[in-house]
Structure formats: structure tokens, C-alpha cells
Design a protein around this motif. Structure first.
Motif, PDB file in Angstrom:
ATOM      1  N   ASP A  47      -2.220 -11.791   2.145  1.00  0.00           N
ATOM      2  CA  ASP A  47      -2.858 -12.551   1.293  1.00  0.00           C
ATOM      3  C   ASP A  47      -4.396 -12.869   1.333  1.00  0.00           C
ATOM      4  N   MET A  48      -4.843 -12.580   2.756  1.00  0.00           N
ATOM      5  CA  MET A  48      -5.914 -12.279   3.288  1.00  0.00           C
ATOM      6  C   MET A  48      -6.413 -11.377   3.337  1.00  0.00           C
ATOM      7  N   TYR A  49      -5.506 -10.719   4.476  1.00  0.00           N
ATOM      8  CA  TYR A  49      -6.459  -9.544   5.462  1.00  0.00           C
ATOM      9  C   TYR A  49      -6.838  -8.963   4.110  1.00  0.00           C
ATOM     10  N   ASN A  50      -5.797  -8.515   3.107  1.00  0.00           N
ATOM     11  CA  ASN A  50      -5.710  -7.160   2.435  1.00  0.00           C
ATOM     12  C   ASN A  50      -7.229  -7.257   1.347  1.00  0.00           C
ATOM     13  N   GLU A  75      -4.263  -4.341  10.462  1.00  0.00           N
ATOM     14  CA  GLU A  75      -3.097  -5.647   9.553  1.00  0.00           C
ATOM     15  C   GLU A  75      -2.035  -5.205   8.871  1.00  0.00           C
ATOM     16  N   THR A  76      -2.120  -4.404   8.483  1.00  0.00           N
ATOM     17  CA  THR A  76      -0.856  -3.955   6.992  1.00  0.00           C
ATOM     18  C   THR A  76       0.137  -3.600   8.337  1.00  0.00           C
ATOM     19  N   HIS A  77      -0.093  -2.688   8.735  1.00  0.00           N
ATOM     20  CA  HIS A  77       1.216  -2.376   9.857  1.00  0.00           C
ATOM     21  C   HIS A  77       1.726  -3.462  11.151  1.00  0.00           C
ATOM     22  N   GLY A  78       0.718  -3.696  11.830  1.00  0.00           N
ATOM     23  CA  GLY A  78       1.666  -5.093  12.025  1.00  0.00           C
ATOM     24  C   GLY A  78       2.149  -6.413  11.141  1.00  0.00           C
ATOM     25  N   ASP A  79       1.462  -6.746  10.214  1.00  0.00           N
ATOM     26  CA  ASP A  79       2.463  -7.444   9.239  1.00  0.00           C
ATOM     27  C   ASP A  79       3.290  -6.563   8.807  1.00  0.00           C
ATOM     28  N   LEU A  80       4.224  -5.542   8.259  1.00  0.00           N
ATOM     29  CA  LEU A  80       5.276  -4.797   8.271  1.00  0.00           C
ATOM     30  C   LEU A  80       6.114  -5.127   9.391  1.00  0.00           C
ATOM     31  N   MET A  81       5.435  -4.564  10.333  1.00  0.00           N
ATOM     32  CA  MET A  81       6.061  -4.517  12.061  1.00  0.00           C
ATOM     33  C   MET A  81       6.542  -5.899  12.936  1.00  0.00           C
ATOM     34  N   HIS A 102       3.378  -5.491  -1.842  1.00  0.00           N
ATOM     35  CA  HIS A 102       1.768  -5.976  -2.038  1.00  0.00           C
ATOM     36  C   HIS A 102       1.262  -5.259  -0.508  1.00  0.00           C
ATOM     37  N   MET A 103       2.225  -5.001   0.720  1.00  0.00           N
ATOM     38  CA  MET A 103       1.878  -4.084   2.026  1.00  0.00           C
ATOM     39  C   MET A 103       2.163  -2.852   0.778  1.00  0.00           C
ATOM     40  N   VAL A 104       2.996  -2.317   0.131  1.00  0.00           N
ATOM     41  CA  VAL A 104       2.886  -1.447   0.010  1.00  0.00           C
ATOM     42  C   VAL A 104       1.567  -1.059  -1.101  1.00  0.00           C
ATOM     43  N   ASP A 105       1.007  -1.661  -1.387  1.00  0.00           N
ATOM     44  CA  ASP A 105      -0.273  -1.509  -2.769  1.00  0.00           C
ATOM     45  C   ASP A 105      -1.548  -1.037  -0.915  1.00  0.00           C
ATOM     46  N   ASN A 106      -1.674  -2.090  -0.028  1.00  0.00           N
ATOM     47  CA  ASN A 106      -2.322  -2.061   0.610  1.00  0.00           C
ATOM     48  C   ASN A 106      -2.187  -0.674   1.595  1.00  0.00           C
ATOM     49  N   ALA A 107      -0.981   0.447   1.477  1.00  0.00           N
ATOM     50  CA  ALA A 107      -0.213   0.767   1.957  1.00  0.00           C
ATOM     51  C   ALA A 107      -0.810   2.675   0.889  1.00  0.00           C
ATOM     52  N   ARG A 108      -1.162   2.334  -0.358  1.00  0.00           N
ATOM     53  CA  ARG A 108      -1.592   3.338  -0.714  1.00  0.00           C
ATOM     54  C   ARG A 108      -3.245   3.458  -0.877  1.00  0.00           C
ATOM     55  N   ILE A 109      -3.608   1.773  -0.461  1.00  0.00           N
ATOM     56  CA  ILE A 109      -5.617   1.990   0.310  1.00  0.00           C
ATOM     57  C   ILE A 109      -5.642   2.580   0.525  1.00  0.00           C
ATOM     58  N   VAL A 110      -5.119   2.930   2.112  1.00  0.00           N
ATOM     59  CA  VAL A 110      -4.836   3.083   3.574  1.00  0.00           C
ATOM     60  C   VAL A 110      -5.161   4.689   3.724  1.00  0.00           C
ATOM     61  N   ARG A 111      -3.389   5.463   2.996  1.00  0.00           N
ATOM     62  CA  ARG A 111      -3.341   6.816   2.229  1.00  0.00           C
ATOM     63  C   ARG A 111      -4.586   7.157   2.076  1.00  0.00           C
ATOM     64  N   ASP A 112      -5.556   6.654   0.266  1.00  0.00           N
ATOM     65  CA  ASP A 112      -6.149   6.997   0.165  1.00  0.00           C
ATOM     66  C   ASP A 112      -7.643   7.298   0.419  1.00  0.00           C
ATOM     67  N   SER A 113      -7.772   6.686   1.438  1.00  0.00           N
ATOM     68  CA  SER A 113      -9.175   6.152   2.335  1.00  0.00           C
ATOM     69  C   SER A 113      -8.927   7.267   3.350  1.00  0.00           C
TER      70      SER A 113
END
Length: 293
Positions: A47-50, A75-81, A102-113
Motif C-alpha cells: 500500500d506504500m510503493y504503489n 517493487e511490485t515484482h519484488g513484493d510478489l517474489m 492489489h499487485m494485479v492492479d499494479n501489474a496492469r499499470i506497469v503493462r499499460d505504461s
């Protein structure tokens, strides 16, 4: 959150948002080794790095937007692993595992960027989603639907809709998996395999007659280092047979809130309950029976 609602606008530019991104990327703001949030629930870190990640996506023309986006990706990838085990078992109880979405939401932002497509490049994401699906009980007659296995700090509910929403992320990447998620937990020719298996870090899940509402059996055994929200639930189990809950782990709900190991189905050993982490010795599955030691 207010940040999420801002994605509904065509254009966003705010010095206040930029300030948030600077603050949440400042190493002095992050406690713990390597600036990782390790003094409480793993979801606190999520909830902080996003925040910088979302700000970078909201204001792509900002001079530092690319840096915020790349940091959010890492950070999203590190959090997942860090918070999952090979095979998909999550570090936390099933309720707190919901922060995966929440990480899925982050992953969508990463993909769409345009940085990377996590759904294609991060296989652990698929493993975690499969784990969350497999850890659903047979249809519980008390609720009329499959439920998250009540382990650790897990309250009633399921992730059926959340998993179905992830189907769109795998279309064109893994179409079979996408359709399995879209139709979870329906029974059909190529339905997601919910069969018995070990989950490294968690323990084991054993299931017979999957997708057979009348005869489905289900057993979980907590045996491993996953924290499950700091519960005294090691070696706890949940057992349902013929689609009926028989030996229930009551878990530990918010209301009432009895912080007590007696709320978990744990075996007594000469009138004492073990405190150590269980170690997996062996597992064997067959059409006749499954055995986990």
C-alpha cells in the motif's frame, strides 16, 4: 482510494501528487533492511510503493514519471517474489492473500505504461492465482458457494469474482488459463485443475472428486513457514467430505477476535500442542487415496 478515482479523468497534473511520489520513494521514509517494510503485515508495503507507481501513470509527462513507474515495477515484482513461494503459496493467510489483487492492479499499470507485461513475463503471478483458486473449499452449504479455506486469520468469503476479472489479463498470453479463470469455479471439460498437491511453504491441499458437488472432498494441512498472520495454527487442518464441512478450523475472525490457538484444529500430542514449524516429509497421490506426511 482517491488516486484510483483520478484514473477516471483524462488529464491529471498536481504538485501535490508529485510530492507524494517523492515522499514514498525517499529511503528515509522506509523502515527495515534495504528499505523494505518488514516490521508488520506484508500488505503495508504494497500500500506504500504503489503510490509513486500510480502517480507516474497519472502524470506521464512529469520529468520523473519514468523513474516512478520503473520503481513501482521493480517493487511490485519484488513484493510478489518475496511474499510467495515457488508453486504459488502466499506468505499470508487466505484473507490477507487478497493483496495479490492489489499487485494485479499494479501489474496492469506497469503493462499499460509499456514497461513489461507481468502476466506474460512473471510466471509466479499465474502460480499464485492458481494457488488461490485451489484453496477454495467445496460449495459450503452454509454460504451456498465455495469459500476460502479458513486457515490462520481468514474470514468467510471467496475470490471468485476477483479471479474471474483476471481472465482479461491472460487473454492473448495464455488463453486456456484465461478461460479457466473466466469460468472459475464452473465444471467444464477444461476446468482449472483443483486436484491434490503440495504447496511449498504452506503444506498440502488434498481433494477428491473435484467439481462433483455431491461427492467432493477437501483437506488442508498447514505445515510450513508461511506466517498466516501470526496465528498459532501450525498443523491445523480443515476437512470436508461429500461436500459437507466436518472438521472445521474456525480461523480467527475480526468479530469476535479471540487470539487463541484453540480456535484452530490442531492436534494434541500428549496433551501439548507443538509450537515448532512442521516439516514436510512426503506426499503421494493416487486414484485411491492421497497421503501427506
Amino acid at each position: 482510494s482517491r488516486l484510483d478515482r483520478m484514473f477516471e479523468h483524462d488529464e491529471v497534473y498536481s504538485p501535490g501528487l508529485a510530492a507524494l511520489a517523492y515522499i514514498f520513494m525517499d529511503p528515509n521514509y522506509w523502515p527495515g533492511p534495504d528499505y523494505r517494510w518488514r516490521i508488520n503485515n506484508p500488505n503495508f508495503h504494497t500500500d506504500m510503493y504503489n503510490i509513486p507507481l500510480k502517480v507516474g501513470a497519472l502524470m506521464p509527462d512529469h520529468p520523473h514519471a519514468k523513474r516512478w513507474l520503473k520503481w513501482g515495477r521493480d517493487e511490485t515484482h519484488g513484493d510478489l517474489m518475496r511474499n510467495s513461494y515457488p508453486g504459488g503459496a502466499w506468505q499470508e493467510s487466505l484473507s490477507y492473500s487478497g493483496y495479490v489483487f492489489h499487485m494485479v492492479d499494479n501489474a496492469r499499470i506497469v503493462r499499460d505504461s509499456g514497461l513489461v507485461d507481468p502476466f506474460a513475463e512473471w510466471p509466479r503471478m499465474k502460480e499464485v492465482l492458481t494457488y488461490l483458486a485451489a484453496m477454495h473449499t467445496p460449495v459450503d452449504p452454509r454460504y451456498g458457494s465455495r469459500q476460502k479455506a479458513p486457515i490462520g486469520d481468514t474470514s468467510p468469503g471467496n475470490y471468485i469474482e476477483e479471479l474471474r476479472e483476471c481472465a482479461t489479463d491472460y487473454r492473448g498470453v495464455d488463453d486456456r488459463f484465461a478461460e479457466q479463470l473466466a469460468r472459475f469455479p464452473d465444471s467444464w471439460e477444461h476446468a482449472l485443475d483443483l486436484g491434490s498437491r503440495e504447496f511449498f511453504g504452506f503444506g498440502a491441499m488434498m481433494r477428491g472428486s473435484q467439481y462433483d458437488a455431491r461427492h467432493e472432498s477437501f483437506l488442508t494441512v498447514k505445515a510450513g513457514p508461511a506466517r498466516n498472520h501470526y496465528q498459532g495454527d501450525e498443523l491445523s487442518f480443515y476437512f470436508a467430505s461429500l461436500g459437507t464441512p466436518l472438521a472445521i478450523d474456525y480461523a480467527c475472525h475480526y468479530s469476535p477476535r479471540p487470539w487463541h490457538a484453540a480456535m484452530h484444529n490442531r492436534p494434541d500430542m500428549t496433551d501439548k500442542r507443538p509450537v515448532a514449524i512442521a516439516v514436510r516429509r512426503a506426499m503421494k497421490t493416487s486414484d485411491a487415496a492421497d497421503v501427506f506426511v
